[in-house]
Design an enzyme around this catalytic site. Structure first.
Site, PDB file in Angstrom:
ATOM      1  N   CYS A   7      -3.650  -1.060  -2.104  1.00 29.56           N
ATOM      2  CA  CYS A   7      -3.947   0.348  -2.346  1.00 29.56           C
ATOM      3  C   CYS A   7      -4.917   0.495  -3.526  1.00 29.56           C
ATOM      4  O   CYS A   7      -4.668  -0.041  -4.607  1.00 29.56           O
ATOM      5  CB  CYS A   7      -2.635   1.065  -2.654  1.00 29.56           C
ATOM      6  SG  CYS A   7      -2.827   2.812  -2.998  1.00 29.56           S
TER       7      CYS A   7
ATOM      8  N   GLU B 275      -5.905   9.511   9.364  1.00 25.75           N
ATOM      9  CA  GLU B 275      -4.555   9.342   9.927  1.00 25.75           C
ATOM     10  C   GLU B 275      -4.331  10.205  11.163  1.00 25.75           C
ATOM     11  O   GLU B 275      -3.479   9.901  11.993  1.00 25.75           O
ATOM     12  CB  GLU B 275      -3.489   9.588   8.848  1.00 25.75           C
ATOM     13  CG  GLU B 275      -3.588   8.518   7.775  1.00 25.75           C
ATOM     14  CD  GLU B 275      -2.351   8.345   6.924  1.00 25.75           C
ATOM     15  OE1 GLU B 275      -1.350   9.046   7.149  1.00 25.75           O
ATOM     16  OE2 GLU B 275      -2.399   7.499   6.012  1.00 25.75           O
TER      17      GLU B 275
ATOM     18  N   CYS C 120     -11.277   3.215  -0.893  1.00 24.13           N
ATOM     19  CA  CYS C 120      -9.991   3.681  -0.361  1.00 24.13           C
ATOM     20  C   CYS C 120      -9.699   2.890   0.908  1.00 24.13           C
ATOM     21  O   CYS C 120     -10.618   2.587   1.681  1.00 24.13           O
ATOM     22  CB  CYS C 120     -10.076   5.183  -0.063  1.00 24.13           C
ATOM     23  SG  CYS C 120      -8.615   5.838   0.763  1.00 24.13           S
ATOM     24  N   THR C 121      -8.422   2.599   1.097  1.00 21.35           N
ATOM     25  CA  THR C 121      -8.005   1.780   2.248  1.00 21.35           C
ATOM     26  C   THR C 121      -8.451   2.339   3.602  1.00 21.35           C
ATOM     27  O   THR C 121      -8.649   1.586   4.544  1.00 21.35           O
ATOM     28  CB  THR C 121      -6.460   1.699   2.290  1.00 21.35           C
ATOM     29  OG1 THR C 121      -5.929   3.023   2.101  1.00 21.35           O
ATOM     30  CG2 THR C 121      -5.924   0.764   1.231  1.00 21.35           C
ATOM     31  N   HIS C 122      -8.576   3.666   3.682  1.00 22.82           N
ATOM     32  CA  HIS C 122      -8.828   4.293   4.981  1.00 22.82           C
ATOM     33  C   HIS C 122     -10.304   4.321   5.395  1.00 22.82           C
ATOM     34  O   HIS C 122     -10.616   4.514   6.560  1.00 22.82           O
ATOM     35  CB  HIS C 122      -8.328   5.746   4.959  1.00 22.82           C
ATOM     36  CG  HIS C 122      -6.842   5.867   4.941  1.00 22.82           C
ATOM     37  ND1 HIS C 122      -6.053   5.248   3.994  1.00 22.82           N
ATOM     38  CD2 HIS C 122      -5.996   6.541   5.763  1.00 22.82           C
ATOM     39  CE1 HIS C 122      -4.778   5.545   4.237  1.00 22.82           C
ATOM     40  NE2 HIS C 122      -4.721   6.325   5.295  1.00 22.82           N
TER      41      HIS C 122
ATOM     42  N   THR D 201      -5.623   3.219  -5.156  1.00 25.83           N
ATOM     43  CA  THR D 201      -5.056   4.081  -6.188  1.00 25.83           C
ATOM     44  C   THR D 201      -4.100   3.272  -7.065  1.00 25.83           C
ATOM     45  O   THR D 201      -4.134   3.373  -8.301  1.00 25.83           O
ATOM     46  CB  THR D 201      -4.342   5.290  -5.555  1.00 25.83           C
ATOM     47  OG1 THR D 201      -5.219   5.896  -4.595  1.00 25.83           O
ATOM     48  CG2 THR D 201      -3.962   6.312  -6.585  1.00 25.83           C
TER      49      THR D 201
ATOM     50  N   TYR E  82      -0.489   8.398  -2.506  1.00 22.86           N
ATOM     51  CA  TYR E  82      -0.560   8.088  -3.930  1.00 22.86           C
ATOM     52  C   TYR E  82      -1.784   8.770  -4.570  1.00 22.86           C
ATOM     53  O   TYR E  82      -1.787   9.051  -5.755  1.00 22.86           O
ATOM     54  CB  TYR E  82      -0.711   6.574  -4.138  1.00 22.86           C
ATOM     55  CG  TYR E  82       0.561   5.758  -4.028  1.00 22.86           C
ATOM     56  CD1 TYR E  82       1.742   6.294  -3.495  1.00 22.86           C
ATOM     57  CD2 TYR E  82       0.571   4.426  -4.445  1.00 22.86           C
ATOM     58  CE1 TYR E  82       2.887   5.515  -3.394  1.00 22.86           C
ATOM     59  CE2 TYR E  82       1.722   3.649  -4.353  1.00 22.86           C
ATOM     60  CZ  TYR E  82       2.875   4.195  -3.826  1.00 22.86           C
ATOM     61  OH  TYR E  82       4.005   3.423  -3.733  1.00 22.86           O
ATOM     62  N   GLY E  83      -2.799   8.986  -3.748  1.00 21.79           N
ATOM     63  CA  GLY E  83      -4.100   9.440  -4.253  1.00 21.79           C
ATOM     64  C   GLY E  83      -4.098  10.786  -4.944  1.00 21.79           C
ATOM     65  O   GLY E  83      -5.062  11.141  -5.633  1.00 21.79           O
TER      66      GLY E  83
ATOM     67  N   ASP F  68       0.874  -1.177   0.000  1.00 21.07           N
ATOM     68  CA  ASP F  68       0.000   0.000   0.000  1.00 21.07           C
ATOM     69  C   ASP F  68       0.909   1.224   0.000  1.00 21.07           C
ATOM     70  O   ASP F  68       2.115   1.120   0.249  1.00 21.07           O
ATOM     71  CB  ASP F  68      -0.886  -0.007   1.260  1.00 21.07           C
ATOM     72  CG  ASP F  68      -1.779   1.221   1.319  1.00 21.07           C
ATOM     73  OD1 ASP F  68      -2.408   1.547   0.294  1.00 21.07           O
ATOM     74  OD2 ASP F  68      -1.825   1.895   2.374  1.00 21.07           O
ATOM     75  N   SER F  69       0.327   2.377  -0.253  1.00 19.14           N
ATOM     76  CA  SER F  69       1.109   3.609  -0.185  1.00 19.14           C
ATOM     77  C   SER F  69       1.564   3.887   1.253  1.00 19.14           C
ATOM     78  O   SER F  69       2.504   4.637   1.469  1.00 19.14           O
ATOM     79  CB  SER F  69       0.265   4.771  -0.694  1.00 19.14           C
ATOM     80  OG  SER F  69      -0.961   4.811   0.011  1.00 19.14           O
TER      81      SER F  69
END
Ligand code: DGL
Length: 271
Positions: A77, A156, A188-190, A79, A46-47, A14-15
């Site tokens: 990721c 984050e 998106c991962t988050h 993206t 990366y996004g 992942d980024s």
């Protein structure tokens, strides 16, 4: 040699830390699998970057992981999955999977009103990867997309329950509500960390597609099909690599995984 391939680790990247949401799902579904995770923390996010740059980064990372003897590569990721998956598949000799296809298949399957929403980083949305796969499977589906670049830093920061986060999310979700999507892909991962707010804002009747759950299921099927499932009990043999400060990653990992990582190694990807 061939016989031992199933015992080799799965590589994933992942980024940054976000891909740990997928690692968590894989850990639950495939507890016997060994995992090597790489977070490109020196070059996150990366996004906001161009597809060309992300392809370059992704190929560098894949090269690094391949040398460690992985049996399959998971692009955690969104993206990178949106922009680099076909390049990675072309270059690698092992199975490569991304997060787009598993999420799309689930969304297409569960939508009743054929009205799907996608929310993700700007590069993911601009790539059109989710949109074109949905259209390919069912051209009658109408799609509404939203690029939400501000959500990643909020997560984050650990702002999972702040009013400010709720207000920003409300703003982003307004067009999706207006279009009355009945299924929303969290692209998106988050975003799984904000699932409670997504549910509150969209309402219980809108199905949220958590790509990490779907991708873990997909990975299991793929490994089974290729006779690569690890049947020996090498429970929780995980290695973590990052391209910037390991300590920072380790701390942030707590938010995503609920545990502090003991050993995180640092790696240089650019030579
Ligand atoms: N991991 C990225 C994604 O899923 C989000 C963070 C970033 O922009 O690098 O798209």
């Amino acid at each position: 040699m061939e016989k031992n391939r199933a015992n080799q680790p799965i590589g994933m990247f992942d980024s940054g830390v976000g891909g740990l949401t997928l690692l968590k799902s894989i850990k639950n579904l495939l507890p016997n699998e060994r995992l090597i995770y790489l977070g490109d923390t020196a070059r996150v996010p990366y996004g906001t970057k161009s597809p060309k740059v992300i392809r370059k980064f992704s190929l560098q990372i894949a090269g690094f992981l391949e040398k460690l003897g992985i049996k399959a590569l998971v692009v955690a990721c969104h993206t990178a999955s949106s922009t680099a998956l076909s390049d990675l598949k072309e270059k690698m000799t092992i199975p490569v999977i991304g997060v787009i296809e598993p999420a799309v298949k689930k969304a297409v399957n569960i939508t009743k009103n054929k009205n799907i929403g996608i929310i993700g980083t700007r590069t993911t949305i601009n790539s059109g990867s989710y949109q074109s796969l949905i259209q390919k499977i069912d051209p009658r589906i109408s799609i509404t997309t939203v690029a939400a670049p501000i959500l990643v830093p909020l997560v984050e920061e650990g702002w999972l329950n702040k009013e400010a986060t709720r207000m920003i999310l409300r703003e982003y979700l307004a067009p999706l509500k207006k279009q009355q999507v009945d299924t929303l892909i969290l692209g998106c991962t988050h975003y799984p960390l904000l699932r409670h707010l997504f549910t509150e804002e969209m309402g219980q009747s809108v199905a949220l597609v958590d790509t990490s759950t779907e991708t873990a299921i997909y990975l299991k099927e793929l490994l089974k099909e290729k006779s690569l499932l690890n049947n020996s009990t090498t429970s929780h043999d995980y290695s973590f690599y990052v391209s910037d400060d390991p300590e920072k990653f380790s701390k942030l990992a707590q938010l995503f995984l609920g545990e502090k990582l003991e050993t995180v190694k640092s790696v240089s990807l650019e030579e």
